[in-house]
Design a protein around this motif. Structure first.
Motif, short mmCIF file in Angstrom:
data_model
loop_
_atom_site.label_atom_id
_atom_site.label_comp_id
_atom_site.label_asym_id
_atom_site.label_seq_id
_atom_site.Cartn_x
_atom_site.Cartn_y
_atom_site.Cartn_z
N ASN A 129 22.69 -10.25 1.77
CA ASN A 129 21.67 -10.02 2.79
C ASN A 129 20.42 -9.46 2.13
O ASN A 129 20.51 -8.55 1.28
CB ASN A 129 22.17 -9.01 3.83
N MET A 130 19.27 -9.99 2.52
CA MET A 130 17.99 -9.51 2.00
C MET A 130 16.98 -9.36 3.12
O MET A 130 17.07 -10.03 4.15
CB MET A 130 17.44 -10.49 0.96
N THR A 131 16.02 -8.48 2.92
CA THR A 131 14.88 -8.39 3.81
C THR A 131 13.61 -8.31 2.96
O THR A 131 13.65 -7.92 1.79
CB THR A 131 14.93 -7.14 4.72
N TRP A 132 12.52 -8.68 3.58
CA TRP A 132 11.22 -8.69 2.89
C TRP A 132 10.19 -8.24 3.91
O TRP A 132 9.85 -8.95 4.84
CB TRP A 132 10.93 -10.10 2.40
N LEU A 133 9.73 -7.00 3.76
CA LEU A 133 8.81 -6.40 4.73
C LEU A 133 7.38 -6.52 4.22
O LEU A 133 7.10 -6.17 3.06
CB LEU A 133 9.17 -4.94 4.96
N SER A 134 6.47 -6.99 5.09
CA SER A 134 5.10 -7.25 4.64
C SER A 134 4.08 -6.88 5.69
O SER A 134 4.37 -6.83 6.89
CB SER A 134 4.95 -8.73 4.29
N ILE A 135 2.86 -6.62 5.23
CA ILE A 135 1.71 -6.39 6.10
C ILE A 135 0.62 -7.36 5.67
O ILE A 135 0.31 -7.49 4.47
CB ILE A 135 1.20 -4.94 6.01
N TRP A 136 0.03 -8.05 6.66
CA TRP A 136 -0.99 -9.05 6.41
C TRP A 136 -2.26 -8.70 7.18
O TRP A 136 -2.22 -8.07 8.23
CB TRP A 136 -0.52 -10.42 6.88
N ASP A 137 -3.39 -9.16 6.63
CA ASP A 137 -4.68 -8.99 7.30
C ASP A 137 -5.37 -10.34 7.38
O ASP A 137 -5.96 -10.81 6.40
CB ASP A 137 -5.54 -7.98 6.53
N ASP A 138 -5.27 -10.98 8.54
CA ASP A 138 -5.91 -12.27 8.78
C ASP A 138 -5.64 -13.27 7.66
O ASP A 138 -6.56 -13.87 7.10
CB ASP A 138 -7.41 -12.08 8.98
N GLY A 139 -4.36 -13.45 7.34
CA GLY A 139 -3.97 -14.43 6.33
C GLY A 139 -3.87 -13.91 4.92
O GLY A 139 -3.35 -14.60 4.04
N GLU A 140 -4.35 -12.70 4.67
CA GLU A 140 -4.28 -12.11 3.33
C GLU A 140 -3.10 -11.14 3.26
O GLU A 140 -2.98 -10.23 4.08
CB GLU A 140 -5.57 -11.36 3.01
#
Length: 360
Positions: free
Chosen positions: A200-211
């Protein structure tokens, strides 16, 4: 000092966000709102409001009244279904001077419904387990003919996201599957998927209008209280481990772009994946616009993602990180247990702290 209103107050996933913001350098006032009075008692927000559940007809009126009273700078939803409901009156929230840093409704709707996100992944050419919607017994027989070799089980789950693996089950027996679907009134509301036996894996991310602003990978070493769930999945991580892999990064980035309107992710995207028998991570869902329950793990290790999110939403400020992909070292462990604080450690520190019976 800024003021933030956070929903789902008292839940594990909201408590982690509150704890991270309290550890940030900038002073804040946190207003927590939630519908369970017993959960609310565990929230460290400066103010705690008991409100109707988001599915209740009086929810909107009460929610807007609290905004009028508290006048927060930003509103953050820690439950994706609640956010989907609230975004229907997003203009009224923004009219009160409250910032929202969320994807558009179409993206949220795609991620809330697992079958919709699965179709987006598949259309984008991302490796996914085969899925079938189970409308009747003919579909169930088809699932057992096509999704298993008779030895591997089949994974059944509701088509709409449910917390903690709610409603999911695995079985190799068609009669057991039929009984479970009958009991759950699940015909037409469940998907069957080929079983993924790997990690099991997770990948947490924050984006700003495609970036992409920041992303961190993690493995799950096990589920807490797994014996209490039919599927063995409880949604409660017992052992978390920081993990980085170019393959995981590429797959997860493609997943976020696949579900986002115009392939431009915005806000928080948490990709859940499980490896197939060849070790390839397959996405199973995206937890949209909310942090997972163990986000405090990253903060204690040196990556405060809720604070990064707040800086982006309020000030348009991006973090000065040397790496935006997996800035934390690999193999840090986060251990969780009921009625005790989590432990941040490593395998080496554990070996030094424990006396192994082999060495006696």
């Amino acid at each position: 000092m800024y003021k933030i209103l956070i929903t789902g107050a008292g839940s594990a996933q909201t408590n982690g966000v509150v704890n991270c913001l309290l550890e940030d350098n900038e002073a804040c006032e946190i207003v927590g709102v939630g519908s369970d009075p017993y959960d609310l008692m565990f929230c460290r927000a400066h103010k705690r409001y008991l409100i109707p559940h988001s599915t209740k007809p009086e929810y909107k009126e009460v929610f807007l009244k609290i905004l009028d009273m508290e006048k927060p700078d930003i509103v953050h939803f820690q439950h994706d279904v609640e956010m989907a409901i609230a975004l229907k009156f997003a203009d009224e929230i923004k009219a009160r001077g409250c910032k929202l840093f969320v994807p558009d409704y179409e993206t949220i709707d795609t991620c809330v419904y697992k079958y919709k996100s699965w179709k987006k992944f598949k259309e984008a050419g991302i490796k996914v387990p085969e899925n079938l919607v189970i409308k009747d017994e003919a579909d169930l027989r088809k699932a057992f003919n096509e999704l298993t070799d008779g030895e591997q089980p089949i994974w059944f789950r509701p088509m709409i996201i449910g917390n903690a693996g709610k409603g999911a089950f695995v079985t190799t027996d068609i009669e057991e599957a039929k009984e479970n679907l009958d009991n759950a009134k699940g015909w037409g509301n469940y998907m069957a998927a080929e079983y993924l036996p790997g990690e099991n894996m997770t990948w947490l991310s924050i984006w700003d209008d495609g970036e992409l602003v920041v992303a961190q990978g993690r493995k799950r070493g096990g589920w807490a209280y797994s014996s209490m769930s039919t599927s063995g999945v409880t949604g409660i991580t017992k052992i978390g481990m920081t993990y980085s892999s170019p393959e995981l990064d590429e797959i997860a980035i493609n997943c976020c772009k696949a579900v986002a309107t115009n392939n431009r992710p915005h806000g928080i995207f948490g990709v859940d994946l499980k490896c197939d028998r060849n070790g390839i991570p397959n996405p199973t869902e995206i937890n949209i616009s909310r942090f997972f329950a163990t986000v405090e793990f990253f903060q204690k290790a040196g990556l405060n993602m809720p604070a990064i999110f707040k800086d982006l939403a309020l000030y348009g400020k991006k973090p000065g990180l040397s790496k935006i992909l997996n800035p934390l070292a690999d193999d840090l462990l986060w251990l969780r247990s009921l009625d005790d604080r989590p432990i941040l450690t490593t395998q080496d520190k554990m070996k030094a702290a424990l006396i192994d019976w082999h060495n006696i």
